[in-house]
Write a protein that holds these residues in place. Structure first.
Motif, PDB file in Angstrom:
ATOM      1  N   GLY A  89      13.672  -8.075 -32.316  1.00 44.74           N
ATOM      2  CA  GLY A  89      14.713  -9.086 -32.089  1.00 44.74           C
ATOM      3  C   GLY A  89      14.152 -10.441 -31.683  1.00 44.74           C
ATOM      4  N   ILE A  90      12.865 -10.666 -31.954  1.00 48.94           N
ATOM      5  CA  ILE A  90      12.259 -11.965 -31.604  1.00 48.94           C
ATOM      6  C   ILE A  90      12.114 -12.782 -32.883  1.00 48.94           C
ATOM      7  CG2 ILE A  90      10.176 -13.089 -30.702  1.00 48.94           C
ATOM      8  CD1 ILE A  90       9.790 -10.439 -29.027  1.00 48.94           C
ATOM      9  N   LYS A  91      12.683 -13.985 -32.863  1.00 48.23           N
ATOM     10  CA  LYS A  91      12.702 -14.781 -34.099  1.00 48.23           C
ATOM     11  C   LYS A  91      11.487 -15.699 -34.181  1.00 48.23           C
ATOM     12  CE  LYS A  91      15.827 -17.653 -36.817  1.00 48.23           C
ATOM     13  NZ  LYS A  91      15.131 -18.923 -36.908  1.00 48.23           N
ATOM     14  N   ILE A  92      10.789 -15.601 -35.292  1.00 48.99           N
ATOM     15  CA  ILE A  92       9.679 -16.519 -35.578  1.00 48.99           C
ATOM     16  C   ILE A  92      10.094 -17.308 -36.810  1.00 48.99           C
ATOM     17  CG2 ILE A  92       7.249 -16.663 -36.274  1.00 48.99           C
ATOM     18  CD1 ILE A  92       6.757 -14.014 -34.836  1.00 48.99           C
ATOM     19  N   PRO A  93       9.980 -18.637 -36.788  1.00 56.36           N
ATOM     20  CA  PRO A  93      10.417 -19.402 -37.969  1.00 56.36           C
ATOM     21  C   PRO A  93       9.535 -19.119 -39.184  1.00 56.36           C
ATOM     22  CG  PRO A  93       9.273 -20.823 -36.446  1.00 56.36           C
ATOM     23  CD  PRO A  93       9.429 -19.505 -35.742  1.00 56.36           C
ATOM     24  N   THR A  94      10.129 -19.074 -40.345  1.00 52.79           N
ATOM     25  CA  THR A  94       9.381 -18.821 -41.580  1.00 52.79           C
ATOM     26  C   THR A  94       9.937 -19.710 -42.688  1.00 52.79           C
ATOM     27  OG1 THR A  94      10.923 -17.088 -42.250  1.00 52.79           O
ATOM     28  CG2 THR A  94       8.967 -16.361 -41.057  1.00 52.79           C
ATOM     29  N   LEU A  95       9.155 -19.893 -43.701  1.00 54.44           N
ATOM     30  CA  LEU A  95       9.631 -20.643 -44.865  1.00 54.44           C
ATOM     31  C   LEU A  95       9.194 -19.939 -46.146  1.00 54.44           C
ATOM     32  CD1 LEU A  95      11.336 -23.069 -45.409  1.00 54.44           C
ATOM     33  CD2 LEU A  95       9.357 -24.525 -45.095  1.00 54.44           C
ATOM     34  N   CYS A  96       7.917 -19.604 -46.254  1.00 51.49           N
ATOM     35  CA  CYS A  96       7.475 -18.948 -47.496  1.00 51.49           C
ATOM     36  C   CYS A  96       7.706 -17.437 -47.438  1.00 51.49           C
ATOM     37  CB  CYS A  96       6.001 -19.244 -47.780  1.00 51.49           C
ATOM     38  SG  CYS A  96       4.848 -18.557 -46.577  1.00 51.49           S
ATOM     39  N   TYR A  97       7.860 -16.879 -46.257  1.00 50.33           N
ATOM     40  CA  TYR A  97       8.054 -15.422 -46.141  1.00 50.33           C
ATOM     41  C   TYR A  97       9.411 -15.009 -46.699  1.00 50.33           C
ATOM     42  CZ  TYR A  97       9.044 -10.908 -44.066  1.00 50.33           C
ATOM     43  OH  TYR A  97       9.395  -9.598 -43.882  1.00 50.33           O
ATOM     44  N   HIS A  98       9.421 -13.872 -47.411  1.00 48.64           N
ATOM     45  CA  HIS A  98      10.675 -13.280 -47.879  1.00 48.64           C
ATOM     46  C   HIS A  98      10.501 -11.773 -47.772  1.00 48.64           C
ATOM     47  CE1 HIS A  98      13.984 -12.036 -50.428  1.00 48.64           C
ATOM     48  NE2 HIS A  98      14.455 -13.259 -50.368  1.00 48.64           N
ATOM     49  N   LYS A  99      11.450 -11.104 -47.161  1.00 47.45           N
ATOM     50  CA  LYS A  99      11.241  -9.684 -46.860  1.00 47.45           C
ATOM     51  C   LYS A  99      11.068  -8.796 -48.088  1.00 47.45           C
ATOM     52  CE  LYS A  99      16.085  -8.966 -46.095  1.00 47.45           C
ATOM     53  NZ  LYS A  99      17.136  -8.895 -45.168  1.00 47.45           N
ATOM     54  N   GLN A 100      11.514  -9.243 -49.244  1.00 51.17           N
ATOM     55  CA  GLN A 100      11.341  -8.427 -50.462  1.00 51.17           C
ATOM     56  C   GLN A 100       9.980  -8.655 -51.117  1.00 51.17           C
ATOM     57  OE1 GLN A 100      13.557  -6.316 -50.900  1.00 51.17           O
ATOM     58  NE2 GLN A 100      15.625  -7.096 -50.691  1.00 51.17           N
ATOM     59  N   LEU A 101       9.201  -9.601 -50.578  1.00 48.82           N
ATOM     60  CA  LEU A 101       7.946  -9.976 -51.248  1.00 48.82           C
ATOM     61  C   LEU A 101       6.741  -9.700 -50.365  1.00 48.82           C
ATOM     62  CD1 LEU A 101       9.120 -13.492 -52.483  1.00 48.82           C
ATOM     63  CD2 LEU A 101       9.041 -11.379 -53.830  1.00 48.82           C
ATOM     64  N   SER A 102       5.574  -9.548 -50.990  1.00 47.51           N
ATOM     65  CA  SER A 102       4.336  -9.451 -50.211  1.00 47.51           C
ATOM     66  C   SER A 102       4.135 -10.779 -49.490  1.00 47.51           C
ATOM     67  CB  SER A 102       3.136  -9.247 -51.132  1.00 47.51           C
ATOM     68  OG  SER A 102       3.376  -8.223 -52.025  1.00 47.51           O
ATOM     69  N   PRO A 103       3.513 -10.757 -48.295  1.00 46.17           N
ATOM     70  CA  PRO A 103       3.322 -12.021 -47.570  1.00 46.17           C
ATOM     71  C   PRO A 103       2.542 -13.030 -48.412  1.00 46.17           C
ATOM     72  CG  PRO A 103       2.716 -10.141 -46.222  1.00 46.17           C
ATOM     73  CD  PRO A 103       2.985  -9.606 -47.584  1.00 46.17           C
ATOM     74  N   ILE A 104       2.974 -14.282 -48.343  1.00 42.00           N
ATOM     75  CA  ILE A 104       2.335 -15.331 -49.142  1.00 42.00           C
ATOM     76  C   ILE A 104       1.425 -16.191 -48.261  1.00 42.00           C
ATOM     77  CG2 ILE A 104       2.775 -17.303 -50.665  1.00 42.00           C
ATOM     78  CD1 ILE A 104       5.549 -15.950 -51.257  1.00 42.00           C
ATOM     79  N   GLY A 105       1.921 -16.559 -47.078  1.00 45.73           N
ATOM     80  CA  GLY A 105       1.083 -17.297 -46.119  1.00 45.73           C
ATOM     81  C   GLY A 105       0.791 -18.726 -46.528  1.00 45.73           C
ATOM     82  N   SER A 106       1.755 -19.393 -47.148  1.00 45.60           N
ATOM     83  CA  SER A 106       1.459 -20.750 -47.629  1.00 45.60           C
ATOM     84  C   SER A 106       2.035 -21.864 -46.756  1.00 45.60           C
ATOM     85  CB  SER A 106       1.982 -20.919 -49.057  1.00 45.60           C
ATOM     86  OG  SER A 106       3.393 -20.790 -49.082  1.00 45.60           O
ATOM     87  N   CYS A 107       3.020 -21.582 -45.909  1.00 50.49           N
ATOM     88  CA  CYS A 107       3.714 -22.699 -45.250  1.00 50.49           C
ATOM     89  C   CYS A 107       3.257 -22.989 -43.823  1.00 50.49           C
ATOM     90  CB  CYS A 107       5.225 -22.448 -45.263  1.00 50.49           C
ATOM     91  SG  CYS A 107       5.783 -21.208 -44.081  1.00 50.49           S
ATOM     92  N   ARG A 108       2.718 -22.029 -43.135  1.00 49.35           N
ATOM     93  CA  ARG A 108       2.211 -22.148 -41.750  1.00 49.35           C
ATOM     94  C   ARG A 108       3.318 -22.386 -40.717  1.00 49.35           C
ATOM     95  NH1 ARG A 108      -2.216 -19.714 -41.797  1.00 49.35           N
ATOM     96  NH2 ARG A 108      -2.935 -20.695 -39.876  1.00 49.35           N
ATOM     97  N   MET A 109       4.557 -22.077 -41.067  1.00 45.75           N
ATOM     98  CA  MET A 109       5.633 -22.216 -40.081  1.00 45.75           C
ATOM     99  C   MET A 109       5.609 -21.076 -39.063  1.00 45.75           C
ATOM    100  SD  MET A 109       7.383 -24.884 -40.190  1.00 45.75           S
ATOM    101  CE  MET A 109       8.696 -24.460 -39.062  1.00 45.75           C
ATOM    102  N   CYS A 110       5.050 -19.939 -39.457  1.00 42.14           N
ATOM    103  CA  CYS A 110       5.153 -18.751 -38.603  1.00 42.14           C
ATOM    104  C   CYS A 110       3.972 -18.617 -37.649  1.00 42.14           C
ATOM    105  CB  CYS A 110       5.271 -17.507 -39.481  1.00 42.14           C
ATOM    106  SG  CYS A 110       3.774 -17.185 -40.405  1.00 42.14           S
ATOM    107  N   VAL A 111       3.223 -19.701 -37.421  1.00 38.88           N
ATOM    108  CA  VAL A 111       2.035 -19.594 -36.564  1.00 38.88           C
ATOM    109  C   VAL A 111       2.395 -19.068 -35.168  1.00 38.88           C
ATOM    110  CG1 VAL A 111       0.408 -21.219 -37.614  1.00 38.88           C
ATOM    111  CG2 VAL A 111       2.271 -22.078 -36.151  1.00 38.88           C
ATOM    112  N   VAL A 112       1.540 -18.209 -34.652  1.00 41.99           N
ATOM    113  CA  VAL A 112       1.708 -17.668 -33.288  1.00 41.99           C
ATOM    114  C   VAL A 112       0.346 -17.694 -32.604  1.00 41.99           C
ATOM    115  CG1 VAL A 112       3.684 -16.158 -33.809  1.00 41.99           C
ATOM    116  CG2 VAL A 112       1.354 -15.293 -34.141  1.00 41.99           C
TER     117      VAL A 112
END
Ligand code: FES
Length: 358
Positions: A40-63
């Motif tokens: 239940g912890i939200k991390i912002p994403t842009l290129c991620y899509h749950k139906q797809l393999s991770p792409i890792g192109s946008c860098r919005m999800c940095v932690v």
């Protein structure tokens, strides 16, 4: 014994970690993003899509991961036993703002005329992260040609190169019609016209207005629509759809329901774009009976009585094998089952087929 083995195996697959100081368990092989989402912890994403393999192109999800100097992408980093992850900090906030600014250097601010306004993931994140200006000076990309099919329009200048469309075309639909190639103005999405079947999967996963539907372009605003879930009428698979209805009560768009079986968001070109027949002036609304001068409208009772009487007459004159039935491929399995039952058990013939070739 067998159960104990399973239990031991599942214990070995459990990873314990901390996310934002909260004790979290995850499965071995999950990413930090998946573990956080499950908790239940939200991390912002842009290129991620749950139906797809991770792409890792946008860098919005940095932690930030304790013990590591540089933040890492949560969508591509697997969980590990005992790690402690921070999803929000001033540093991460600034990094996400910078990632958005880099995207906005080339992304036109044409939101008032973009159909994606209101449901654009980039627009929402730009607002959430308070990005009000872009100070970077980079040469603007220029595009000479854009791709169009009967149903899809590509707006390359709006593309943020997240690559969701490329992955969806390959992984979800298996067409491999999209790729990223280096052109004279840098990287851009290239479409192989011979492989594209206009299924619109790229439109469904595009987080911005880079791929849009031509059919209903600029006829509606997302915040004025409501959705109705239904089953696609085109074949017996039973794909789940969302009909987007505008303020005048008309369907303006169809999308797949991402969490529902059997299609998990995927639709074919017919299911996604073949809905305007609903409003056709030529649509048949009552049965028609052929007479000397053409057709005349009839009630269902009259039409069905005529069919039954004609069947009886043919059977009497020529036997049941003089009749054949073709069940429609748009019918559900149960209806097709009943159709063959009617022909075999009631009419008494095995002349029954199914047009499952559409
Ligand atoms: S969502 Fe992780 S890099 Fe884009």
């Amino acid at each position: 014994m067998h159960n104990k083995y399973k239990e031991k195996k599942s214990i070995m697959n459990v990873i314990r970690l901390k996310i934002d100081n909260k004790e979290v368990t995850a499965r071995k092989g999950q990413t930090i993003l998946e573990a956080a989402t499950d908790a239940g912890i939200k991390i912002p994403t842009l290129c991620y899509h749950k139906q797809l393999s991770p792409i890792g192109s946008c860098r919005m999800c940095v932690v930030e991961v304790e013990g590591y100097a540089d933040p890492m992408a949560a969508c591509t980093t697997p969980v590990a036993e005992g790690i402690s992850v921070l999803t929000q900090s001033d540093r991460l906030f600034r990094m996400r703002q910078d990632a958005l600014r880099m995207i906005l250097v080339n992304h036109p601010l044409d939101c008032p005329v973009c159909d994606k306004a209101g449901v654009c993931e980039l627009q929402n994140l730009t607002f959430e992260y308070g990005v009000t200006s872009v100070d970077y000076q980079l040469p603007k990309r220029k595009y000479t040609s854009a791709y169009r099919t009967t149903f899809i329009e590509h707006f390359p200048e709006r593309c943020i190169l997240c690559l969701r469309c490329v992955s969806a075309c390959k992984e979800i639909q298996g067409h491999r019609a999209l790729s990223m190639e280096n052109g004279e103005n840098g990287p851009q999405i290239v479409i192989n016209r011979d492989k594209c079947v206009s299924c619109g999967e790229c439109v469904q996963v595009c987080p911005v207005g880079g791929m849009l539907e031509k059919k209903s372009a600029t006829k509606w605003r997302s915040w004025e629509t409501t959705t109705v879930r239904t089953t696609c009428p085109y074949c017996g698979v039973g794909c789940q759809q969302l009909l987007h209805i505008d303020k005048n009560g008309k369907i303006v768009q169809v999308t797949g329901v991402e969490d529902a079986e059997p299609n998990k968001g995927r639709l074919c070109v017919k299911g996604r774009y073949g809905f305007d027949f609903i409003y056709s002036e030529e649509r048949l609304k009552t049965p028609l009976i052929r007479e000397k001068d053409g057709f005349r409208e009839a009630s269902w009772d009259e039409a069905l009585d005529l069919v039954a009487d004609t069947f009886k007459r043919i059977i009497k004159e020529s036997g049941p094998d003089a009749i054949a039935g073709v069940s429609c491929a748009r019918s559900i399995n149960e209806d097709s089952y009943q159709m063959q039952k009617l022909f075999r058990a009631v009419i008494g013939t095995n002349n029954i087929d199914h047009c499952a070739r559409t």
